[in-house]
Scaffold this motif. Structure first.
Motif, PDB file in Angstrom:
ATOM      1  N   ILE B  43     -68.960  38.256  -0.543  1.00  0.00           N
ATOM      2  CA  ILE B  43     -69.589  37.395   0.458  1.00  0.00           C
ATOM      3  C   ILE B  43     -70.061  36.137  -0.255  1.00  0.00           C
ATOM      4  O   ILE B  43     -70.621  36.216  -1.337  1.00  0.00           O
ATOM      5  CB  ILE B  43     -70.804  38.107   1.100  1.00  0.00           C
ATOM      6  CG1 ILE B  43     -70.348  39.294   1.929  1.00  0.00           C
ATOM      7  CG2 ILE B  43     -71.627  37.134   1.950  1.00  0.00           C
ATOM      8  CD1 ILE B  43     -69.763  38.932   3.262  1.00  0.00           C
ATOM      9  N   ARG B  44     -69.800  35.002   0.377  1.00  0.00           N
ATOM     10  CA  ARG B  44     -70.270  33.761  -0.227  1.00  0.00           C
ATOM     11  C   ARG B  44     -71.597  33.345   0.397  1.00  0.00           C
ATOM     12  O   ARG B  44     -71.921  33.777   1.513  1.00  0.00           O
ATOM     13  CB  ARG B  44     -69.222  32.671  -0.034  1.00  0.00           C
ATOM     14  CG  ARG B  44     -68.137  32.733  -1.075  1.00  0.00           C
ATOM     15  CD  ARG B  44     -66.887  32.055  -0.609  1.00  0.00           C
ATOM     16  NE  ARG B  44     -66.335  32.687   0.570  1.00  0.00           N
ATOM     17  CZ  ARG B  44     -65.717  32.037   1.547  1.00  0.00           C
ATOM     18  NH1 ARG B  44     -65.626  30.722   1.501  1.00  0.00           N
ATOM     19  NH2 ARG B  44     -65.204  32.688   2.567  1.00  0.00           N
ATOM     20  N   GLN B  47     -71.709  32.380   3.998  1.00  0.00           N
ATOM     21  CA  GLN B  47     -71.520  33.496   4.923  1.00  0.00           C
ATOM     22  C   GLN B  47     -72.799  34.308   5.052  1.00  0.00           C
ATOM     23  O   GLN B  47     -73.160  34.753   6.138  1.00  0.00           O
ATOM     24  CB  GLN B  47     -70.374  34.380   4.433  1.00  0.00           C
ATOM     25  CG  GLN B  47     -69.024  33.679   4.492  1.00  0.00           C
ATOM     26  CD  GLN B  47     -67.924  34.521   3.913  1.00  0.00           C
ATOM     27  OE1 GLN B  47     -68.095  35.178   2.884  1.00  0.00           O
ATOM     28  NE2 GLN B  47     -66.759  34.498   4.550  1.00  0.00           N
ATOM     29  N   HIS B  48     -73.473  34.495   3.932  1.00  0.00           N
ATOM     30  CA  HIS B  48     -74.734  35.209   3.965  1.00  0.00           C
ATOM     31  C   HIS B  48     -75.726  34.492   4.883  1.00  0.00           C
ATOM     32  O   HIS B  48     -76.398  35.115   5.697  1.00  0.00           O
ATOM     33  CB  HIS B  48     -75.292  35.325   2.547  1.00  0.00           C
ATOM     34  CG  HIS B  48     -76.567  36.106   2.462  1.00  0.00           C
ATOM     35  ND1 HIS B  48     -77.408  36.051   1.380  1.00  0.00           N
ATOM     36  CD2 HIS B  48     -77.147  36.961   3.339  1.00  0.00           C
ATOM     37  CE1 HIS B  48     -78.448  36.833   1.591  1.00  0.00           C
ATOM     38  NE2 HIS B  48     -78.327  37.408   2.764  1.00  0.00           N
ATOM     39  N   VAL B  50     -75.079  32.590   7.383  1.00  0.00           N
ATOM     40  CA  VAL B  50     -74.689  32.800   8.774  1.00  0.00           C
ATOM     41  C   VAL B  50     -75.200  34.148   9.264  1.00  0.00           C
ATOM     42  O   VAL B  50     -75.773  34.258  10.361  1.00  0.00           O
ATOM     43  CB  VAL B  50     -73.154  32.720   8.912  1.00  0.00           C
ATOM     44  CG1 VAL B  50     -72.722  33.214  10.276  1.00  0.00           C
ATOM     45  CG2 VAL B  50     -72.669  31.300   8.679  1.00  0.00           C
ATOM     46  N   SER B  66     -73.581  26.521  13.122  1.00  0.00           N
ATOM     47  CA  SER B  66     -73.059  25.630  12.089  1.00  0.00           C
ATOM     48  C   SER B  66     -73.947  24.400  11.949  1.00  0.00           C
ATOM     49  O   SER B  66     -74.195  23.933  10.845  1.00  0.00           O
ATOM     50  CB  SER B  66     -71.613  25.243  12.390  1.00  0.00           C
ATOM     51  OG  SER B  66     -71.460  24.843  13.730  1.00  0.00           O
ATOM     52  N   LEU B  79     -64.561  30.436   8.003  1.00  0.00           N
ATOM     53  CA  LEU B  79     -65.654  31.159   7.366  1.00  0.00           C
ATOM     54  C   LEU B  79     -66.051  32.362   8.213  1.00  0.00           C
ATOM     55  O   LEU B  79     -66.227  33.477   7.709  1.00  0.00           O
ATOM     56  CB  LEU B  79     -66.830  30.200   7.189  1.00  0.00           C
ATOM     57  CG  LEU B  79     -68.070  30.650   6.447  1.00  0.00           C
ATOM     58  CD1 LEU B  79     -68.764  29.452   5.816  1.00  0.00           C
ATOM     59  CD2 LEU B  79     -69.041  31.372   7.353  1.00  0.00           C
ATOM     60  N   PHE B  80     -66.170  32.121   9.512  1.00  0.00           N
ATOM     61  CA  PHE B  80     -66.583  33.201  10.397  1.00  0.00           C
ATOM     62  C   PHE B  80     -65.437  34.189  10.631  1.00  0.00           C
ATOM     63  O   PHE B  80     -65.653  35.398  10.744  1.00  0.00           O
ATOM     64  CB  PHE B  80     -67.074  32.621  11.724  1.00  0.00           C
ATOM     65  CG  PHE B  80     -67.842  33.589  12.559  1.00  0.00           C
ATOM     66  CD1 PHE B  80     -69.191  33.795  12.324  1.00  0.00           C
ATOM     67  CD2 PHE B  80     -67.221  34.292  13.582  1.00  0.00           C
ATOM     68  CE1 PHE B  80     -69.909  34.697  13.087  1.00  0.00           C
ATOM     69  CE2 PHE B  80     -67.939  35.200  14.345  1.00  0.00           C
ATOM     70  CZ  PHE B  80     -69.279  35.406  14.101  1.00  0.00           C
ATOM     71  N   LEU B  83     -65.450  36.915   8.169  1.00  0.00           N
ATOM     72  CA  LEU B  83     -66.464  37.938   8.439  1.00  0.00           C
ATOM     73  C   LEU B  83     -66.026  38.844   9.589  1.00  0.00           C
ATOM     74  O   LEU B  83     -66.246  40.058   9.565  1.00  0.00           O
ATOM     75  CB  LEU B  83     -67.805  37.273   8.786  1.00  0.00           C
ATOM     76  CG  LEU B  83     -68.510  36.522   7.655  1.00  0.00           C
ATOM     77  CD1 LEU B  83     -69.770  35.837   8.175  1.00  0.00           C
ATOM     78  CD2 LEU B  83     -68.852  37.464   6.510  1.00  0.00           C
TER      79      LEU B  83
END
Lengths: 154, 154
Positions: B43-44, B47-48, B50, B66, B79-80, B83
Motif C-alpha cells: 500500500i502506498r 492509498q493509505h 484514501v 481526491s 489509485l482507487f 484498492l
DNA sequence: CATAATGCGTATGTAGCATAACTATTCGGC
DNA sequence: GCCGAATAGTTATGCTACATACGCATTATG
C-alpha cells in the motif's frame, strides 16, 4: 451560489498532524512557486542547483555533483545533457583520468545563472515572508534533523 | 581505503539555506521511511490516506476525496482501482445522482487499515523522536503556513 | 598481467503529477 | 419539455523523478 457547493469539508482525522502529509503539501506548494518563476527560462530547480554548484566548483566530476545534490548518477545524465545541448554547460576531459569528465559552466551558463539566482532570491523572499526569518531558520533546522538522523538535537 | 576517496565535499553555497532544497530532502527521507513500513502490505501512502478518509467519511464521492487529499480526480482513478481490485474498497451507486459513486471501505479494507494505522504510528513516532514533540508542532505550523499563504501568522 | 573497482552511459520500469478529451448525467433558463 | 452548460467519472497521454541492472572504457590493485 458562488462556488460553495454542498461540499462539507470531509473529516481528515489526524492526517493533517502527520509529518509526511504536511511535508508533501508544503513541498508541492514551494516547488510550484519555484517552477513558476523559472519556467520562462525553461530551467528546472535541479538544473539550477547543478549550475550553482558548478559555479562555485568548476571542474567537478559528474559523480561528485550528483552525489552532492542527492541525484542518482544515472538520472543526472539526461538532466545535464539538456543543459549541455543549450550550451549552458560543458563536459571537458580531465587530465590524468580519461574516464572522467570535468563539468563547467559556459559564459552563457554563467549569464543565465545570474538571472536564475535573482529569480530564486525573489521567491525565497516571498516564502520567507510567510513564516518570518526566524521561522525560516527554525524550519531549516528541523528539516535537517528529519533528513539526517545523525544531526541529533545539534 | 574504506569509503573516503579524495572527495572533498563540494561547496554548495547557500543551497542548504533554501527552503525548496531542504523540503525536498526532508520529504524524500520521510517518504522513504513511510514506504519502507508499508511496502510489505503493498500500500502506498496516498492509498493509505484514501482509506483513512473513507473510514471517517463513508460514502464520499471521488471528487471530494481526491480534492481533500490534493490528488487530481484523474489520477485518483487508477489509485482507487488498485484498492478496489484487492477488495479493500468499493464504489457504490449514489441514490439521487446516477453520475456519482459513493466510496466505502470493505471489511477487509477496514481490517487492513488498522494494521496500516499501527505501522504509521510507529514511524511517525520515530520521526517525532528526532525533533521532539514540540519540534513537531512547530514544524507542522510552519509547513502549514508555507503550504497555504492564507494561514498568515495565525 | 589478470582482476577488481571506478566513472560514465544506456536501457528500462514505476510512480507522481498534469492536461485534453470523452461519456453519462444533472441542472438552469426559457 | 428542451437545449446548452456544468458536473462526476473515466480514458489516454506525456513528462518528470527515481530506482535498478547492465555495458564499456579506464584505472587501480595484487
Amino acid at each position: 451560489m458562488e462556488d460553495a457547493p454542498n461540499h462539507p469539508p470531509p473529516d481528515l482525522g489526524h492526517l493533517p498532524m502527520l509529518l509526511g502529509h504536511a511535508l508533501r503539501r508544503a513541498q508541492a506548494a514551494v516547488l510550484h512557486e519555484a517552477q513558476a518563476g523559472m519556467a520562462e527560462l525553461d530551467i528546472r530547480p535541479a538544473q539550477h542547483a547543478v549550475m550553482q554548484v558548478l559555479h562555485r566548483n568548476p571542474g567537478l566530476r559528474q559523480s561528485q555533483v550528483s552525489q552532492a545534490l542527492g541525484i542518482q548518477r544515472t538520472n543526472f545524465v539526461p538532466l545535464f545533457d539538456a543543459l549541455e545541448r543549450r550550451g549552458l554547460v560543458e563536459r571537458r576531459d580531465v587530465a590524468g583520468d580519461r574516464r572522467a569528465k570535468g563539468l563547467f559552466l559556459t559564459d552563457a551558463g554563467t549569464a543565465l545563472l545570474a538571472r536564475l539566482d535573482r529569480i530564486q532570491a525573489e521567491y525565497e523572499a516571498r516564502l520567507t515572508a510567510r513564516i518570518g526569518p526566524d521561522g525560516k531558520q527554525t524550519l531549516l533546522g528541523l528539516l535537517a534533523r528529519l533528513s539526517d538522523p545523525a544531526f541529533g538535537p545539534g
